[in-house]
Scaffold this motif. Sequence first.
Motif, PDB file in Angstrom:
ATOM      1  N   ILE A  51       0.843  -1.201   0.000  1.00 53.10           N
ATOM      2  CA  ILE A  51       0.000   0.000   0.000  1.00 53.10           C
ATOM      3  C   ILE A  51       0.876   1.247   0.000  1.00 53.10           C
ATOM      4  N   ARG A  52       1.907   1.244   0.822  1.00 53.77           N
ATOM      5  CA  ARG A  52       2.800   2.414   0.905  1.00 53.77           C
ATOM      6  C   ARG A  52       3.700   2.525  -0.324  1.00 53.77           C
ATOM      7  N   ASP A  53       4.119   1.400  -0.868  1.00 48.73           N
ATOM      8  CA  ASP A  53       4.950   1.423  -2.062  1.00 48.73           C
ATOM      9  C   ASP A  53       4.186   2.034  -3.236  1.00 48.73           C
ATOM     10  N   ASN A  54       2.942   1.633  -3.400  1.00 48.96           N
ATOM     11  CA  ASN A  54       2.122   2.214  -4.469  1.00 48.96           C
ATOM     12  C   ASN A  54       1.890   3.702  -4.242  1.00 48.96           C
ATOM     13  N   TRP A  55       1.650   4.082  -3.001  1.00 48.59           N
ATOM     14  CA  TRP A  55       1.426   5.500  -2.683  1.00 48.59           C
ATOM     15  C   TRP A  55       2.662   6.337  -3.025  1.00 48.59           C
ATOM     16  N   ALA A  56       3.832   5.766  -2.810  1.00 46.99           N
ATOM     17  CA  ALA A  56       5.074   6.496  -3.093  1.00 46.99           C
ATOM     18  C   ALA A  56       5.245   6.787  -4.582  1.00 46.99           C
ATOM     19  N   SER A  57       4.469   6.113  -5.437  1.00 43.79           N
ATOM     20  CA  SER A  57       4.547   6.391  -6.870  1.00 43.79           C
ATOM     21  C   SER A  57       4.164   7.831  -7.191  1.00 43.79           C
TER      22      SER A  57
END
Length: 280
Positions: free
Chosen positions: A243-249
């Motif tokens: 979830i956080r990795d995608n948000w960092a996009s």
Amino acid sequence: MEPETADTVAPESCPTTDGMPMLGLGTWQNEDPEQCAESVRTALETGYRHIDTAQIYENEAAVGEGIAAADVDRDDIFLATKIWISNLESEDVLETARESLDRLGVEYVDLLYVHWPARTYDPEDTLEAFSELYDEGLIKNVGVSNFEPEQLEEAIETCDVPILANQVELHPMLPQEELQETCEQHDVELVAYSPLARGQVFDQPVMQEIAAKHDASEAQVSLAWLREKGITAIPKATSEAHIRDNWASLALELDEEDVDAIDSIEERSRKVDPDFAPWN
């Protein structure tokens, strides 16, 4: 497949198109109620404001629990669900949409989709019911999903309410160029499900090279590519790390060379292909 961390810090908020946040949380196959509710809560408290579900996912109640548990005001959340293909006759649309609202524990949804133009779907009958729900304030926007250009144009001509979005499978191996053009011509937003091609983007050499160049993950590269094209993405994620990795996009900015390189990928792969799909 461990997510990588981008070199930059993601912003606290997400860009929007027509009031719809351009990065959302998809919940397809997130069937464990406790896990689903927790992933929704985590996403909202990370910064996501767009949550996508559907009747056929059988997790609307869990999504509603996650929304209720999050420290985020309901009116700040863009919530979408979809009417399944067996419920698209007008009376069924009206009845099951209300049932979806009850399961979600909300008074309205921000976007209600026709899930597929199949089975009981009839443009006039189905979309008349969607317009009625809109007039009653139970839905804020009408959307369609898995519509090809001809079905989309027919829906636009038929529906009394503007079609906000068409949600389709879209990723570097299925760029949907014709549909992008049709949506742009009619001011319809494109929403990409399976934007990571169910993990296939991780194995693409072009994606790997661009990810290494930006100290990012391949997932972030794919999501940033979609955003550069004005396309909203709703990747499924259950773990906090993803979830956080995608948000960092949201912090990743691709240059023209990156976008051109992704556009040049020749491999084509469709992950969702039921017999009743309009292209079959």
